[in-house]
Design an enzyme around this catalytic site. Structure first.
Site: not given
Length: 178
Positions: A76, A103
């Site tokens: 996925e 991040h």
């Protein structure tokens, strides 16, 4: 916030649970399927649509995120990342959910429906949705390099430190190109 969902048969139960949880927490849900259990369904059909939905919303200035769910979450994630503009991260803990946003400014999260409890996975998604991207320069720079590569297929230049071998001489791969 609008949240786009997509899964495969292995993620259907979690997707249905998340739909209710998201609505209870005042999120707008766009469910891209599947809507019935089919052990032979193909996750790209649903995950690509979830990714496209996130990208389209953001192009219109709407803040949205996506959640894709499968047995492991790997396929996925790969499918969602095929959509230009999607940065999908596979998460398996609260920490990876936070880091995906802080991040990587991930805009889609992938979770494995067979890897964790329903409560844990719900918490991972909750943390992902609640964590803002702080916009630190180093992270913006790195995300920018990925975006440029997506558009041009040109590799970013190597830093000077990568142009030297361990013995201080020119790296063979770079000196051969020079």
């Amino acid at each position: 916030m609008r949240v786009h969902l997509g899964s495969d048969h292995a993620g259907l139960e979690l997707k249905d649970h998340l739909t209710a949880w998201l609505l209870d927490h005042d999120h707008e849900v766009v469910d891209h399927g599947p809507f019935v259990y089919d052990a032979l369904d193909d996750y790209p059909v649903f995950c690509l649509r979830a990714g496209e939905g996130v990208v389209a919303d953001r192009a219109e200035g709407r803040m949205s995120l996506g959640v894709v769910i499968g047995g492991s979450g790997n396929g996925e994630q790969i499918a969602a990342n095929k959509v230009t503009g999607v940065r999908c991260a596979l998460v398996w803990s609260e920490e990876t959910a936070v880091l995906a946003r802080e991040h990587n400014d991930a805009n889609v999260v992938s979770v494995g429906g067979r890897m964790h409890s329903l409560e844990d996975m719900t918490r991972f998604v909750e943390v992902f949705l609640a964590t803002p991207f702080p916009g630190d320069e180093r992270h913006v720079r790195r995300i920018g390099q990925l975006s440029v590569y997506d558009e041009t297929r040109e590799l970013p230049p190597l830093p000077a430190s990568a142009l030297r071998g361990p013995d201080g001489t020119d790296s063979p791969s770079e000196s051969a190109d020079a």
